[in-house]
Scaffold this active site. Sequence first.
Site, PDB file in Angstrom:
ATOM      1  N   GLU A 165      30.163  12.340 -17.658  1.00  9.99           N
ATOM      2  CA  GLU A 165      31.317  11.444 -17.659  1.00  9.99           C
ATOM      3  C   GLU A 165      31.981  11.313 -16.287  1.00  9.99           C
ATOM      4  O   GLU A 165      33.173  11.609 -16.123  1.00  9.99           O
ATOM      5  CB  GLU A 165      32.356  11.916 -18.679  1.00  9.99           C
ATOM      6  N   GLU A 363      27.123  13.333 -26.846  1.00  4.19           N
ATOM      7  CA  GLU A 363      28.348  13.813 -27.505  1.00  4.19           C
ATOM      8  C   GLU A 363      28.800  12.773 -28.516  1.00  4.19           C
ATOM      9  O   GLU A 363      28.783  11.576 -28.225  1.00  4.19           O
ATOM     10  CB  GLU A 363      29.514  14.014 -26.513  1.00  4.19           C
TER      11      GLU A 363
END
Length: 460
Positions: A165, A363
Amino acid sequence: MLKFPDKFYFGSATSATQSEGSFEGDGKGKDIWDEWFEVEPEKFYGEVGPKVTTAMYKNYKEDIKLLKQTGHNSFRTSISWARLFPKGYGEVNKEAVKYYKDYFKTLKENDIEPFVNLFHFDMPMELQKIGGWENRLVVDYYKEYAKTCFSLFGDIVKRWFTFNEPIVHVECGYLNQYHYPMKVDAKLAVQVGYHTALASAYAIKEFKESKIDGKIGIVLNLSPAYSRSDNKEDLKAAEIAEAFQNKSFLDPAIKGEFNELLVSLIKNHDLMPEYDREDLEIIKENTVDFLGVNYYQPVRVKAKEHLPNPNAPFLPTYYFDLYDMPGKKMNKYRGWEIYEKGIYDIALNIKNEYGNIEWMITENGMGVQAEDRFKKDGIIEDDYRVDFFKGHLKWLHKGIEEGSNCIGYHIWTPIDCWSWLNAYKNRYGLIELDLETQERTIKKSGYWFKQLSDNKGFEL
C-alpha cells in the site's frame, strides 16, 4: 458449491511491525512507529504501542501451528527493515537473519508458502531523520536492503513484494496528516510517491539480477472510484479520483509508466518531482511479475459543490468531493462501506486494462470492536466475518469464471494484531488474542476458513 482452482492460495497477511514486537537483545533498530509512540503515545488508541503486539518474534513456531489449524497453505508477512539493518544501512543484525531464516523455513516445513514483503509503512528512524522517502539517497539504501534480503532468504522465499500500500505513506504522511511525519505538503507527497515507485523498480531489477527462483510483485490497496451519477462532471470526478487513488502506483508497476492524466494534473499545480531520464528507464524496464490487491472499500465521488480555495494547500479533493451514498452497507466499527462487487470490478479491470497479469487478493477483512460480546462457550462466534468473506468470495469467483487471472485470497489477519493508530480497537483475526495473557483462541471464522481451504470452496 462455489469451487476455486486446485492450486489456489488460501491464507492471511500481517506485517512485521504489527506482529513481531521488540525485545531485549534482539538488535532491532527503531522505526518511525517506535519513535512516534515514544513522543506522542496519546495518538494511539488506549496508548498501546508496537512494543509487544502478538510477539510473533517469540511465538512464531506455535503461531505457525495455528496457521495450519486454520487452513493456511500460504501466508504473507514482511521483513522489518530496521530489524535487519538497525540504521537502515551498514551492518546486518545477525539475530534478525537467524529469526527470519527459521521463521520462513518453519512455514515451508508446514506446507505454508511464505509471501514476503519488504516494506510495510515502517521506515527506519535513522533514515527518517534524513527525510525518509523525501530523500533520493534512501532509494539507494532500500535497493541495498532488498538485494540483501534476496541473497539471505531467496533460497526459501519464492514470492516477494516490494511494498504494501505505497499510497498510504504518501497520503497519510504527506497530505492528510494521519501518519508520521504528519506533513501537509503536496510537493513532497509527489516526490515521496515518485521515489517509492522508483525504489520498487530498483528492487525488481535487483531481484532479476540475483537470478533467484521466484516472482516479485507489489501490493496495492485498490479502491475503485464510483461516480454519484452518469452526469459528465460526476464521471470526470471519478476518473480523476481513480488516477490519484489507484493508477498512481498501478500504472508504473505494471505498465512501466506514470498515468498521463495524473501527470498533467500534477503539472497544472507545479508539483512535478525532481527526476532524471535514467530513473524513468529503470521504471519502464522493471515491472512486476504479479500483483497483490488489498480490497476493503470503494471510493464514491461527485463533482465539486464549491469552487476550491486556490490558496489552500493542494489535495486531490481539489477536483472532486467524496460522496456519501444513501443506503450503503457499512462496517460501522471502521466507518467503511462494505461493497462486495468491488472485488469483481477490480478483477475485470486487471483483466481488461492491465494485460490480465497474475494477481491475488492480499488483504480483505472486517474489523469489529468488543468481540467478546459474541463469545459462546469460550469461542467468538463471528458469523459477521464469515458472511463478509463469503460475500467477497462469491464476486471474486465470478471474476475468475470470466477469465481474470487471480491465484489466491488472503484475509487480514491471522491473529488479532496491533493496528497502527487504532492499536487493538478493532479486531480482524481468525484467532483471538488475549492481550493480558497472550493466549490465542481460534474463532468460529478460523474453523470456517479451514473448511474453505480444505474444500477449495464453500456452499452458497
